[in-house]
Design a protein around this motif. Sequence first.
Motif, short mmCIF file in Angstrom:
data_model
loop_
_atom_site.label_atom_id
_atom_site.label_comp_id
_atom_site.label_asym_id
_atom_site.label_seq_id
_atom_site.Cartn_x
_atom_site.Cartn_y
_atom_site.Cartn_z
N VAL A 117 0.82 -0.93 0.06
CA VAL A 117 -0.11 -0.05 -0.10
C VAL A 117 0.75 1.27 0.04
N PRO A 118 0.74 2.26 -1.10
CA PRO A 118 1.49 3.18 -1.22
C PRO A 118 1.24 4.24 -0.19
N VAL A 119 2.31 4.89 0.43
CA VAL A 119 2.06 6.27 1.26
C VAL A 119 1.48 7.13 0.40
N ARG A 120 0.28 7.71 0.78
CA ARG A 120 -0.34 8.70 -0.21
C ARG A 120 -0.40 9.98 0.58
N ALA A 169 8.28 -10.77 -4.77
CA ALA A 169 8.41 -10.41 -6.38
C ALA A 169 9.56 -11.17 -7.06
N GLN A 170 10.29 -11.92 -6.04
CA GLN A 170 11.63 -12.65 -6.55
C GLN A 170 11.09 -14.37 -6.53
N VAL A 171 11.41 -14.77 -7.88
CA VAL A 171 11.33 -16.34 -7.98
C VAL A 171 12.38 -17.19 -7.14
N ARG A 172 11.82 -17.78 -6.18
CA ARG A 172 12.77 -18.38 -5.16
C ARG A 172 13.17 -19.86 -5.71
N ASN A 183 7.03 -2.86 2.34
CA ASN A 183 7.77 -3.03 1.01
C ASN A 183 8.62 -4.10 0.92
N ASP A 184 9.33 -4.34 2.07
CA ASP A 184 10.27 -5.52 2.04
C ASP A 184 9.41 -6.88 1.63
#
Length: 140
Positions: free
Chosen positions: A20-23, A48-51, A41-42
């Motif tokens: 959720v972005p800071v708005r 988002a990484q293929v493990r 974010n972490d």
Amino acid sequence: MIRNEWKTTAALALLVFAAVPVRAADDGTKALPPDVQATVNDIAKQMAQVRETDVELSCDKGVENARYGLETMLEVGQKNADGGYIKREEFNAMATQLRGFLSQITVADCQSAEGEKQAFYRCMSSDYNHVTACAAKHRF
């Protein structure tokens, strides 16, 4: 047929629903505290990484994992919209696209898949990979 929009939509969904972005206060949505935003974010970066890359194709497992990931993204997005962290219109637009992709992810689709689509399902055959990572890596 799933097209290249899948990659774009999956990436956007990850950002909209998982991170959720800071708005700015003037857009009407709530902002997360900075420490919570950093954690989110972490988590999004990890998702988002293929493990696991050397996975045997299992259509049952690949479809189950992909559908679970999409359903979870829809659920989290709904909660974020209900909580005021994202605009309802953003959620509705993204949810419509994700539901369309969800309806296309089937065992039959996997069994007939070739090339990058088959590689997507193979990637999803691992319990350690997220649908957004596999979709970004295997564009079809």
